[in-house]
Write a protein that holds these residues in place. Structure first.
Motif, PDB file in Angstrom:
ATOM      1  N   ALA A 216      40.001  42.002  32.337  1.00 14.96           N
ATOM      2  CA  ALA A 216      39.667  41.410  33.672  1.00 14.96           C
ATOM      3  C   ALA A 216      39.455  42.442  34.926  1.00 14.96           C
ATOM      4  N   LEU A 256      44.025  35.422  40.218  1.00 13.60           N
ATOM      5  CA  LEU A 256      44.121  34.662  39.337  1.00 13.60           C
ATOM      6  C   LEU A 256      43.175  33.105  39.395  1.00 13.60           C
ATOM      7  N   LYS A 260      41.646  33.139  35.228  1.00 12.25           N
ATOM      8  CA  LYS A 260      41.034  34.167  34.781  1.00 12.25           C
ATOM      9  C   LYS A 260      40.592  35.306  36.417  1.00 12.25           C
ATOM     10  N   TRP A 261      41.090  36.598  35.530  1.00  6.64           N
ATOM     11  CA  TRP A 261      41.323  37.599  36.629  1.00  6.64           C
ATOM     12  C   TRP A 261      39.992  37.743  37.544  1.00  6.64           C
ATOM     13  N   SER A 262      39.812  37.447  38.953  1.00  2.36           N
ATOM     14  CA  SER A 262      38.455  38.360  39.524  1.00  2.36           C
ATOM     15  C   SER A 262      37.984  39.336  39.366  1.00  2.36           C
TER      16      SER A 262
END
Length: 635
Positions: A216, A256, A260-262
């Motif tokens: 990501a 995170l 989920k990683w931005s």
């Protein structure tokens, strides 16, 4: 008559010889001019060929030796540079050649030879003032290096293995606070252009599992030189030549969120400028981001800076303070590769100008809470060598260091670890990993977290908030005592005592499952950060943060009536314990009344050792039994 003929013949031969020599010198001078022009145009191979041709005809042509030495210096062929400088020093009385020889031998780590030429050059009386300072530094570095080699520090590096290292280059290792993950940069050399991406490996017992890309965050551009927040939920890193860049290289970030990683974003001004910024290192309390930059206002080329990180704005961008140059660390050269240990006190960086072994050396220093730098020192040999050494990170416990090296040349740069010499170890850090939930519904609570350093009345409490899952992780430098409080509107607050002042080697983390009790009649909360003098009911000063927290709780819930309960462990006489517990509970009531809580809302009672919450057979059990309890009796 015969003698006159012979004399005439000798004179004629001499004149012819001198003429031939003069013509040859002119030809060599012309060749030298060609070689010099080729060098100026970066046609190194042609310049070397012509210079060599000159020396084949006249091995004592000093200017050709000096030109070839300059070319080989540019080509990083130091031994060939030394070969020609050594010839030139016997042919030309220019003392600068001695300095050049010192520089070349120093670059190869041949410190005794370098020192002899530096000291020979020092005898020259016409040394420019600027070079005098450089010369003094180099002489000091040679003496330091010779002594360091004779007194090496412990250094036995271990390759982290094929789960992390590959035939590609791996570097810039970043361990997480709990030591269970390692984030690093991998330079993949495929059929296209080389590509830098982030990978993360997980520690399974004593072995690293296969590293996986952080997809990501990775892009078609290069990402590298990263740092993680203590809870591993903020990633700052370096990226160059991007469309949204402010300078040649900028610092970017990703968060995170919900697992989920931005998408990475530029971290913005005033952290980034039109200059070069990179190699960030975030303090474990999230207060400061350390980085390297060649921006205006610095002391040298690239300097170490820090900037206050004030969290994120409503739009999700970092909120920065004013950049601060750490002048005591910086020189006229390059200071790069900053790393602040999780204790926020021990600092590590690389410099090419402080006294050292040559190239970039690794240094350590301490940084106080107000930013003062002290105890700066070279990390020693063989951690440092005559080559560039940088990119060091250290585990939170402080015993293991990570770095990258090409010492196993078949694999390029690999990541290694080594046990840090005791004289270089930072103060150890443990951590709190807590999950906060509603005791009644078991739902997560985004509660306010307060961590108070009880050993410093000047230190500001650290205020954080649990995430959407009610989770939080905080670093705790050992050697201090802490009050840890968790509060949320509508709930009793939670109190925990962390006595680390005497735990010099504590490594066990605090894993807390905190269940906040809704405010109801009969609800209780145990307070562990109210302290008394031994066998006395006199309240100690370090109790102030906890007592003020209690005052605020009762003022915010102004209709509550509470019973202040005193409890002891089973040590000593039961009757004495009962009496002491009553007096201590009364002391708390008196404090609350003096701080604006109505006495009609307060009553006290002591229960001695009759209501234990843990065994009295252990030190920890007795500590848990010695407590002050607040019970709601009306609302």
């Amino acid at each position: 008559m015969k003698s006159l003929k012979i004399l005439f013949f000798v004179v004629v031969c001499t004149l012819i010889s001198e003429g031939i020599l003069a013509q040859e010198n002119k030809r060599l001078d012309k060749l030298f001019e060609e070689a010099r022009n080729d060098y100026a145009a970066n046609r190194y191979s042609e310049a070397i060929k012509t210079g060599t041709q000159i020396l084949q005809k006249d091995a004592n042509y000093a200017q050709a030796h000096l030109l070839l030495a300059e070319i080989y210096k540019d080509m990083d062929s130091t031994r060939l540079e030394i070969k020609h400088l050594s010839k030139a020093v016997d042919l030309d009385n220019n003392p600068l050649i001695d300095f050049r020889l010192g520089e070349a031998f120093y670059k190869l780590g041949m410190y005794s030879e370098a020192l002899s030429f530096y000291e020979k050059y020092k005898e020259n009386k016409t040394i420019p003032e600027k070079r005098q300072f450089l010369l003094a530094c180099k002489i000091a570095s040679c003496r330091f290096a010779i002594n360091s080699i004779q007194n090496p520090v412990d250094f036995e590096p271990t390759n982290l293995g094929e789960q992390i290292n590959t035939p590609n280059d791996e570097y810039w290792p970043t361990p997480t606070l709990d030591g269970k993950h390692l984030v690093f940069t991998r330079l993949m050399k495929g059929s296209g252009r080389p590509q830098e991406d982030f990978f993360m490996a997980e520690l399974d017992s004593f072995n690293w599992e296969n590293a996986l890309p952080i997809s990501a965050v990775n892009t078609d551009d290069n990402e590298g030189a990263q740092t993680l927040s203590a809870d591993a939920k903020i990633l700052f890193f370096t990226a160059c030549n991007r469309n949204d860049g402010m300078g040649s290289c900028d610092i970017y970030f990703s968060r995170l969120i919900n697992g989920k990683w931005s998408e990475p974003q530029n971290a913005g001004a005033p952290l980034n400028t039109t200059s070069w910024e990179g190699q960030p290192s975030l303090s474990s309390d999230n207060k400061y981001l350390y980085f390297s930059s060649n921006r205006k206002g610095g002391k040298g080329k690239k300097d170490i800076w820090r900037i206050a990180f004030n969290g994120f704005t409503a739009t999700g961008l970092p909120n920065w303070g004013t950049p601060e140059n750490l002048e005591a660390l910086n020189t006229s050269g390059d200071e790069i590769s900053p790393f602040i240990h999780a204790n926020n006190h021990n600092f590590y960086f690389a410099s090419d100008t402080h006294v050292g072994m040559g190239g970039l050396d690794l240094f350590t220093a301490t940084i106080s809470e107000n930013g003062q730098v002290a105890e700066l020192k070279n990390m020693g040999y063989p951690i440092n060598t005559h080559k560039d050494d940088l990119g060091l990170t250290i585990s939170s416990i402080g015993d293991i260091a990570y770095f990258s090296s090409a010492r196993e040349s078949d694999n390029g740069l690999d990541i290694f670890s080594f046990n840090l010499d005791r004289g270089l170890q930072p103060r150890a850090v443990t951590y709190i990993k807590a999950k906060v939930s509603n005791k009644t519904t078991a739902q997560p609570v985004m509660a306010d977290i307060e961590l108070v350093n009880l050993n410093s009345s000047l230190a500001e409490p650290r205020i954080e908030k649990a995430d959407i899952n009610g989770e939080i992780m905080l670093a705790l430098p050992v050697g201090r005592n802490y009050a840890f409080n968790v509060s949320e509107e509508g709930f009793m607050f939670y109190s925990h005592a962390m006595r680390l002042a005497d735990a010099n080697s504590l490594t066990d983390p605090f894993i807390l499952n905190i269940q906040l009790e809704p405010i109801e009649v009969g609800a209780e909360m145990d307070l562990y950060n109210i302290y008394y003098e031994t066998d006395s009911f006199a309240i100690l000063a370090e109790s102030e943060p906890e007592l003020q927290k209690l005052v605020a709780f009762l003022q915010n819930n102004s209709k509550l009536r509470v019973e202040i309960q005193g409890h002891t462990d089973s040590s000593g006489n039961p009757e004495s314990n009962l009496e002491l517990s009553k007096l201590r509970a009364k002391s708390v009531v008196d404090y609350l009344a003096e701080n604006g809580v109505g006495e009609n809302r307060l009553q006290s009672e002591g229960y001695g050792d009759t209501r234990p919450v843990a065994t009295n057979e252990t030190v920890e059990g007795r500590r848990l039994n010695r407590r002050t309890t607040i019970k709601i009796i009306a609302k």
